[in-house]
Design an enzyme around this catalytic site. Structure first.
Site, mmCIF file in Angstrom:
data_model
loop_
_atom_site.group_PDB
_atom_site.id
_atom_site.type_symbol
_atom_site.label_atom_id
_atom_site.label_comp_id
_atom_site.label_asym_id
_atom_site.label_seq_id
_atom_site.Cartn_x
_atom_site.Cartn_y
_atom_site.Cartn_z
ATOM 1 N N LYS A 43 -2.007 -2.298 7.641
ATOM 2 C CA LYS A 43 -3.425 -2.143 7.926
ATOM 3 C C LYS A 43 -3.836 -3.130 9.001
ATOM 4 O O LYS A 43 -3.528 -4.318 8.925
ATOM 5 C CB LYS A 43 -4.246 -2.376 6.650
ATOM 6 C CG LYS A 43 -5.708 -1.979 6.779
ATOM 7 C CD LYS A 43 -6.409 -2.061 5.432
ATOM 8 C CE LYS A 43 -7.853 -1.594 5.543
ATOM 9 N NZ LYS A 43 -8.539 -1.637 4.230
ATOM 10 N N ARG A 80 0.868 -1.174 0.000
ATOM 11 C CA ARG A 80 0.000 0.000 0.000
ATOM 12 C C ARG A 80 0.903 1.221 0.000
ATOM 13 O O ARG A 80 2.059 1.167 0.438
ATOM 14 C CB ARG A 80 -0.910 0.019 1.224
ATOM 15 C CG ARG A 80 -1.836 -1.193 1.334
ATOM 16 C CD ARG A 80 -2.660 -1.131 2.608
ATOM 17 N NE ARG A 80 -3.598 -2.240 2.723
ATOM 18 C CZ ARG A 80 -3.318 -3.408 3.310
ATOM 19 N NH1 ARG A 80 -2.122 -3.590 3.861
ATOM 20 N NH2 ARG A 80 -4.218 -4.373 3.376
ATOM 21 N N HIS A 95 -3.971 -9.701 3.867
ATOM 22 C CA HIS A 95 -5.415 -9.766 4.070
ATOM 23 C C HIS A 95 -5.746 -10.687 5.234
ATOM 24 O O HIS A 95 -5.195 -11.790 5.346
ATOM 25 C CB HIS A 95 -6.115 -10.287 2.812
ATOM 26 C CG HIS A 95 -6.125 -9.306 1.680
ATOM 27 N ND1 HIS A 95 -6.373 -9.668 0.372
ATOM 28 C CD2 HIS A 95 -5.922 -7.962 1.667
ATOM 29 C CE1 HIS A 95 -6.320 -8.594 -0.400
ATOM 30 N NE2 HIS A 95 -6.057 -7.549 0.371
#
Length: 334
Positions: free
Chosen positions: A175, A150, A307
């Site tokens: 994240k 990112r 993820h």
């Protein structure tokens, strides 16, 4: 509607508490939410207060929240995700700052966010864009595409996070505040090493002028007093100017701002003549899709992307060149 200045206090009558927005910031930082979340929540709470004539939120409830969200959706035409972000900010305000429930949550509309297929570039399109990016920005684009980073993860990289021997990058506090490892592309190795030599020379010049400090996460500056000037803790992509904002303590060199990368990518897209809408995050989408096209296991791609749920990674199955199941269109058999 014009936002009020940051001095809006909205302290209830008879109270001598800190300003409301300061209490919001404190509650957010105690929970270690990201800086972006803090900025967004404070923004929406401020607009909510102004929308209701600067009434204190403790006197407002579900109906007032609904009216504000309805105004955002109908009059301001905000997206569903923006509307839900505003709702989350107001619920956080009432529950965690004011210590009160807003009433029946069912009265508060939560918009349905549409499921969108990500924009993905072909390999030739990625190459065409990269031809029009130069210097450190080229290295950043290569890491976005070649390592699936990112944009903030890339810009917040420290020197110690690059492991040339193991050919890997350690992403710190990504994240969800999760660390992970991803590959360091061979194609960027030499130029990244040369770039770091230039950064080190700049750092040594800063030290010679009594500067050379960098912002550290949490309380590491107290735990390791010398870490702020240590080469290992310096940003891989430092800003060109010294940050002198008193909020961050002594003058320090922050990392490159994300808008610099966004503008460079937009300019490169125009020069490449692409009709697709391309941003820094597009390269992460392309990274995942191309790995799946190359036959890599979806669990491997999930781990590289960071993820939490494989269902998030599965969206890239829908943008493969031959479809999710390799289905061939019947018209191609005619």
């Amino acid at each position: 509607m014009v936002d009020p200045p940051s001095s809006v206090s909205s302290v209830p009558p008879g109270g001598s508490q800190p300003k409301l927005l300061d209490r919001v910031r404190h509650a957010i930082r105690v929970r270690h939410y990201s800086r972006r979340t803090e900025e967004a929540y404070v923004h929406w709470i401020r607009r909510y207060i102004v929308f209701h004539g600067k009434a204190h939120p403790s006197t407002l409830g579900a109906s007032e929240i609904s009216a504000f969200l309805m105004w955002l959706a109908v009059r301001q035409h905000v997206s569903a995700s923006t509307q839900n972000q505003a709702l989350s900010a107001l619920l956080f305000l009432h529950r965690h700052v004011l210590g009160m429930e807003v009433g029946e949550i069912g009265q508060v509309p939560r918009a349905r966010v549409p499921v969108r297929v990500p924009v993905v570039l072909s390999r030739d399109e990625v190459g065409a864009v990269m031809k029009h990016v130069t210097g450190p920005l080229w290295i950043i684009v290569v890491l976005l595409y070649g390592a699936g980073l990112r944009i903030q993860e890339c810009l917040e990289l420290r020197v110690k996070d690059i492991d040339f021997d193991r050919q890997q990058i350690v992403v710190r506090r990504g994240k969800g505040q999760k660390d992970r490892r991803t590959m360091l592309p061979v194609a960027v190795r030499e130029r990244l090493q040369a770039h770091l030599r230039d950064v080190k020379r700049q750092h040594e010049q800063d030290l010679a002028h009594g500067m050379g400090r960098v912002i550290l996460p949490f309380a590491l500056d107290r735990k390791y007093p010398n870490a702020s000037t240590d080469w290992a803790w310096q940003f891989v992509f430092p800003a060109s100017r010294i940050c002198r904002d008193p909020r961050w303590g002594p003058p320090s060199r922050y990392h490159l701002h994300e808008t610099v990368v966004q503008k460079a990518v937009a300019d490169a897209r125009r020069k490449a003549g692409l009709a697709k809408r391309v941003g820094p995050h597009t390269f992460r989408h392309s990274f995942a899709t191309h790995l799946l096209e190359d036959g890599y296991d979806i669990r491997t791609v999930q781990e590289l992307l960071g993820h939490a749920d494989v269902s998030t990674t599965m969206i890239y199955l829908h943008v493969l060149n031959r479809g999710a199941l390799g289905v061939r269109s019947p018209v191609d058999r005619l």
